[in-house]
Design a protein around this motif. Structure first.
Motif, short mmCIF file in Angstrom:
data_model
loop_
_atom_site.label_atom_id
_atom_site.label_comp_id
_atom_site.label_asym_id
_atom_site.label_seq_id
_atom_site.Cartn_x
_atom_site.Cartn_y
_atom_site.Cartn_z
N LEU A 1 0.83 -1.21 0.00
CA LEU A 1 0.00 0.00 0.00
C LEU A 1 0.86 1.26 0.00
CD1 LEU A 1 -2.80 1.29 0.20
CD2 LEU A 1 -2.64 1.10 2.69
N PHE A 2 1.88 1.26 0.81
CA PHE A 2 2.77 2.42 0.96
C PHE A 2 3.38 2.81 -0.40
CE2 PHE A 2 7.04 4.05 1.93
CZ PHE A 2 6.76 5.05 2.84
N ALA A 3 3.95 1.85 -1.08
CA ALA A 3 4.60 2.14 -2.37
C ALA A 3 3.58 2.52 -3.43
CB ALA A 3 5.42 0.93 -2.82
N ALA A 4 2.42 1.89 -3.39
CA ALA A 4 1.39 2.19 -4.40
C ALA A 4 0.92 3.64 -4.29
CB ALA A 4 0.21 1.24 -4.23
N THR A 5 0.78 4.13 -3.05
CA THR A 5 0.33 5.53 -2.89
C THR A 5 1.40 6.51 -3.38
OG1 THR A 5 1.12 5.45 -0.60
CG2 THR A 5 -1.22 5.03 -0.97
N ILE A 6 2.67 6.16 -3.19
CA ILE A 6 3.74 7.03 -3.70
C ILE A 6 3.71 7.06 -5.23
CG2 ILE A 6 6.25 7.34 -3.87
CD1 ILE A 6 6.48 6.13 -1.09
N ALA A 7 3.46 5.92 -5.83
CA ALA A 7 3.43 5.83 -7.30
C ALA A 7 2.35 6.71 -7.91
CB ALA A 7 3.23 4.37 -7.72
N LEU A 8 1.33 7.04 -7.12
CA LEU A 8 0.22 7.85 -7.64
C LEU A 8 0.67 9.22 -8.16
CD1 LEU A 8 -2.46 7.28 -4.85
CD2 LEU A 8 -2.65 6.58 -7.23
#
Length: 655
Positions: free
Chosen positions: A314-321
């Protein structure tokens, strides 16, 4: 399990090593040449080495497949490495269903990336040096996965670390790129320290309880013989598993040791594909799966692995946004997908975790090589907000990247759907509802940011008209690997079709003798299908939102920033936090306490003052030896007088 000896196994890692040695010698021989080593020869050796290794791996795979399910184990003893007391470590390689999957993946994907690199690096002055490192990288990963014991695995583990350092900082004259290589290397050393402690712990514990061993077959037998469920067994397994997992966190970029992976984009794009798809970052997942007999004994360790995996996803996915750099979007998506894999192996579904490693290798390599194709066409431009409208200019790149994007989003029947859904299903089926919810949410976010990237690059009107007008499709040597990987992205998922869809999950059955089955009971087929439909629906919502924001009409500039956008754009300020909490205090200690305090005022002064002291003493003594005869005569007279006075006083005292 009965083992079979083979003399072919060594050739799988040896062939890339020979390629690295040959191209390394060519690099040295042509170091002063204006054009460097002959590129045709370098290319043939560099691509041929992993290709031959793939054919050897394929032959060994079919031999392994022909054996009985419980006897699928091949071993090759090459030499004795360390022998002292109870320590006996051999240079031994082992092929079982798990390592067979990995060597086929590494050699096949690696060969395609080598081929692609021939076109991508064709104008680079360091052409032969690049392929030397790339072959060495492949060799190291093959040693890692084939190692029959932990020390040999650690040799490969460190080998990929060194190669990643060399390749990330390949253009070392650029200080930012050189620093990115340093960052990757140093961060991984933190994890490696935990891994080493885990190895030492296992050696000491087994030595004190029946015979030292670091061999995987021996360790498995040792742990299987321990009484199940007893406190001591759980404590030993938990300690060993958590120490080993620290190593996996570093190598596979899990929170908080994830900070190096996005900066690793400083290296050439095919290197990113190799690191993210076939090698390096998946090593941590492989290690946990290889040591499944330890992790399975510790519910606490499993919970830690699965929780950190879900958090990282989840953490990395939100940064990728919010990332604008096309490679950074993909880098954070890798970190996120690695989180899925750790959830799989953390909840005991080792086959599901490894299946996602396998499918991810295809579509992530395709995405990175596709990004490289775009960057190549845009003359090294990586900013998505300067792209747009590339769909008609680069039809092969667009079509293949589009399919890979659908795959990572989890759209059926592509590879990512089957592997990701299997992890989701196991998370729910084993009652890890919070982790399931986090992964389901992450699936929707993944679909959104991946399609955001696709729309920004290929749809709408060009935002940098000059660059886009001159963009063109990549040459065949770069386009062919895209097509092959695209075919793989479409078909490899069918190796894991679940029973509820009429399949037999061939991949899971293949790995079962090594990692076992993770059975799920108590749910109907209709419920399972419903859960499957839910994950697809969430992905479809993510795609729909991305289309609404970027697909219909791509904004000319980035949307207005908000506070949360800034937090995500700056990666939760983790780098700044590490800088403030760790690096600055260490710099202070190093510069003020160690350098100024200990070195300048301690060691330096001691070293510098000692000669001065001797100079002062010698200066004083030197006045006694001035070369004047009258001075010497005077000193002799004074000396004789003193001696005479001494004896007179002594004689007088005696009488």
């Amino acid at each position: 399990m009965e083992s079979h000896t083979t003399n072919l196994l060594l050739w799988v890692p040896l062939l890339p090593l020979l390629g690295a040695i040959f191209n390394g010698l060519l690099t040295l021989f042509y170091a002063k040449s204006e054009h460097g080593a002959p590129r045709g020869l370098v290319s043939a050796v560099a691509v041929g080495a992993p290709l031959l290794a793939f054919f050897v791996a394929l032959k060994l795979f079919f031999e392994l497949k022909g054996m009985g399910e419980e006897s699928r184990l091949m071993i090759q003893h090459v030499a004795t490495w360390m022998q002292a007391g109870q320590l006996d470590v051999g240079i031994d390689f082992m092929l079982d269903p798990l390592s067979a999957v990995m060597i086929l993946t590494v050699t096949f994907i690696g060969t395609l990336i080598h081929l692609y690199s021939v076109g991508y690096m064709s104008h680079d002055r360091g052409f032969s040096r690049y392929f030397t490192y790339l072959n060495l990288f492949t060799f190291s990963m093959l040693v890692l996965v084939l190692g029959k014991n932990l020390p040999i695995m650690f040799v490969g583990w460190e080998g990929v670390g060194v190669c990643s350092y060399l390749l990330i900082g390949f253009w070392f004259s650029d200080i930012k790129k050189a620093n990115a290589g340093n960052k990757a290397f140093i961060t991984n050393r933190v994890g490696d320290f935990g891994f080493l402690l885990g190895i030492f712990f296992l050696f000491v514990y087994t030595m004190n309880h029946g015979g030292a061993t670091l061999d995987f077959v021996g360790l498995k037998a040792f742990f299987e013989a321990l009484p199940k469920g007893e406190a001591l067994t759980v404590t030993v397994a938990t300690t060993a598993a958590l120490l080993l997992f620290i190593g996996a966190m570093g190598k596979s970029a899990q929170v908080p040791l994830h900070v190096w992976l996005a900066d690793a984009m400083a290296g050439p794009t095919p290197v990113s594909a190799l690191i993210h798809a076939a090698t390096m970052v998946t090593a941590g997942v492989y290690m946990v799966a290889r040591c499944n007999f330890i992790f399975s004994l510790s519910p606490l360790a499993q919970t830690v692995v699965a929780s950190i995996g879900a958090l990282t996803a989840l953490f990395a996915a939100t940064i990728a946004l919010t990332q604008s750099d096309i490679k950074r979007v993909l880098a954070y998506s890798t970190v996120s997908q690695l989180g899925y894999m750790f959830v799989g192996v953390g909840i005991g579904a080792y086959g599901a975790g490894m299946f996602h490693v396998f499918t991810h290798a295809f579509f992530k390599a395709l995405l990175f090589l596709g990004a490289g194709s775009v960057i190549h066409a845009m003359h090294e431009e990586q900013d998505l907000w300067k792209m747009g409208g590339l769909r008609s200019k680069m039809p092969i790149t667009f079509a293949t990247m589009g399919i890979a994007t659908l795959a990572i989003a989890g759209i059926p029947p592509l590879a990512g759907f089957f592997s990701k859904d299997e992890i989701l299903w196991h998370a729910f089926g084993h009652h890890h509802y919070v982790i399931y919810g986090v992964l389901l949410l992450t699936a929707g976010i993944t679909a959104y940011y991946m399609f955001r990237m696709l729309f920004l690059a290929f749809f709408g009107t060009p935002r940098d008209k000059h660059r886009v007008e001159h963009a063109h499709e990549s040459p065949w040597v770069m386009a062919l690997p895209l097509v092959v990987l695209c075919i793989g992205t479409v078909v490899v998922g069918f190796l894991g079709v679940p029973h509820v869809l009429g399949g037999h999950n061939l991949f899971g059955e293949w790995l079962a003798p090594v990692v076992g089955h993770a059975e799920i009971e108590g749910f109907s087929a209709g419920f399972e299908l419903g859960m499957m439909a839910l994950s697809v629906l969430v992905a479809a919502i993510g795609i729909g939102v991305a289309y609404a924001r970027y697909g219909k009409a791509v904004p000319a500039t980035e949307p207005t920033r908000t506070a949360w956008w800034d937090v995500l754009k700056n990666k939760y300020f983790i780098d700044e936090l590490i800088e403030a909490v760790l690096i600055k205090p260490l710099r202070f200690i190093a510069s003020v306490l160690l350098y100024k305090g200990a070195e300048e005022n301690g060691i330096d002064k001691a070293v510098n003052e000692t000669p001065r002291l001797y100079a002062g003493i010698s200066g004083a003594v030197r006045t006694l030896q001035n070369g004047l005869i009258r001075s010497y005569a005077l000193m002799m007279l004074v000396g004789a007088a003193l001696i005479a006075v001494y004896y007179l006083l002594k004689f007088d005292t005696l009488h």
